[in-house]
Design an enzyme around this catalytic site. Sequence first.
Site, PDB file in Angstrom:
ATOM      1  N   ASP A 281      42.377 101.899 -31.956  1.00 54.51           N
ATOM      2  CA  ASP A 281      42.321 102.598 -33.236  1.00 54.51           C
ATOM      3  C   ASP A 281      40.845 102.844 -33.532  1.00 54.51           C
ATOM      4  O   ASP A 281      40.062 101.894 -33.625  1.00 54.51           O
ATOM      5  CB  ASP A 281      42.952 101.728 -34.320  1.00 54.51           C
ATOM      6  CG  ASP A 281      42.964 102.356 -35.712  1.00 54.51           C
ATOM      7  OD1 ASP A 281      42.309 103.389 -35.912  1.00 54.51           O
ATOM      8  OD2 ASP A 281      43.624 101.797 -36.600  1.00 54.51           O
TER       9      ASP A 281
ATOM     10  N   HIS B 157      46.909 102.486 -34.308  1.00 59.12           N
ATOM     11  CA  HIS B 157      46.667 102.657 -35.733  1.00 59.12           C
ATOM     12  C   HIS B 157      47.911 102.265 -36.539  1.00 59.12           C
ATOM     13  O   HIS B 157      49.037 102.563 -36.153  1.00 59.12           O
ATOM     14  CB  HIS B 157      46.297 104.123 -35.980  1.00 59.12           C
ATOM     15  CG  HIS B 157      45.933 104.450 -37.385  1.00 59.12           C
ATOM     16  ND1 HIS B 157      44.928 103.801 -38.072  1.00 59.12           N
ATOM     17  CD2 HIS B 157      46.445 105.376 -38.254  1.00 59.12           C
ATOM     18  CE1 HIS B 157      44.826 104.308 -39.280  1.00 59.12           C
ATOM     19  NE2 HIS B 157      45.731 105.259 -39.419  1.00 59.12           N
TER      20      HIS B 157
ATOM     21  N   SER C  77      45.703 102.791 -43.735  1.00 59.02           N
ATOM     22  CA  SER C  77      44.913 103.944 -43.317  1.00 59.02           C
ATOM     23  C   SER C  77      44.110 104.507 -44.497  1.00 59.02           C
ATOM     24  O   SER C  77      43.327 103.788 -45.114  1.00 59.02           O
ATOM     25  CB  SER C  77      45.819 104.996 -42.687  1.00 59.02           C
ATOM     26  OG  SER C  77      45.078 105.988 -42.025  1.00 59.02           O
TER      27      SER C  77
END
Length: 299
Positions: free
Chosen positions: A243, A273, A149
């Site tokens: 995502d 995600h 991320s």
Amino acid sequence: MASLAARMLARVLWLSGRRRFFASAELDPERIVAERGGAARPTRAIRRRLDVTWAMREGCEVYIVAPRGRPSEATVLYLHGGAYIHPISVHHWRFIARMVERTGARFVVPFYPLAPGYDGEAAGCFVLGLYRELLERHGPSAMFVMGDSAGGGLALSLAMQATAVGLPRGAGLVLLSPWLDVTASDPAQAGIERDDMMLMRPGIRTAGLWYAGALPPTDPRISPLFGRLAGLPPILMFCGTHDILVTDARRLTERARREGVPLVYEEAPGLMHVYAILPLPEGRAAQVRIARFLQERAA
């Protein structure tokens, strides 16, 4: 199709309302700092199974997690996710422990400076200095940078900055659902947002602006999607179709293809995600692929 376990987790995340944190652009920075709590540390179970050491560097904690009783051939600088505003979580530590056990590599895990108290320039300087030290200590031939991320965005930015200042090229980059453009401006993200169980554009845009600080949000130190790819080591990247960051992963893949940069991209239909760090069938498959990449590149 996503596995039953992945579909059940997506349902749990939806019912938890986790993504509502990012539903509004009006995030309160004082409240973020007051309520986010401390960073998770390696659990007792991890400490029993693995060799865990700790140090301070420039006021930030740095953990080293390594196999017990055998030397590590590879070093991985791991940069955790959390939209640049949240500290490392127990889910990150569980993933790191699994990867140490699977690969035999040592993982170096810094608690890098977070927004809104610090910006991307401060975080970038910190991880670049740490990366330089690790290169001097272990050499570049088995040195990797990995991140999920926001940590994936920071990992790519770090590799670009290292190239720009003439540091030796490492063995590889692993990017897990990386946040590559903090502006969240790709129009295609609007159609994906309803399926994303974790992220929404208004809130992450605000977090991205905090992280940018005085720099433009499109500065490659903040949004590495706009940086130079030439000279980077081979990249392995994962993202799921549920995502909103998948659009940035696709854009990076297309750029790498055009510019001749070695990048392998694996996109998982129906996955959320950072699925690659989660204890799901698809996550475990991604972890096998990551381990193979580290071992092959280190060899």
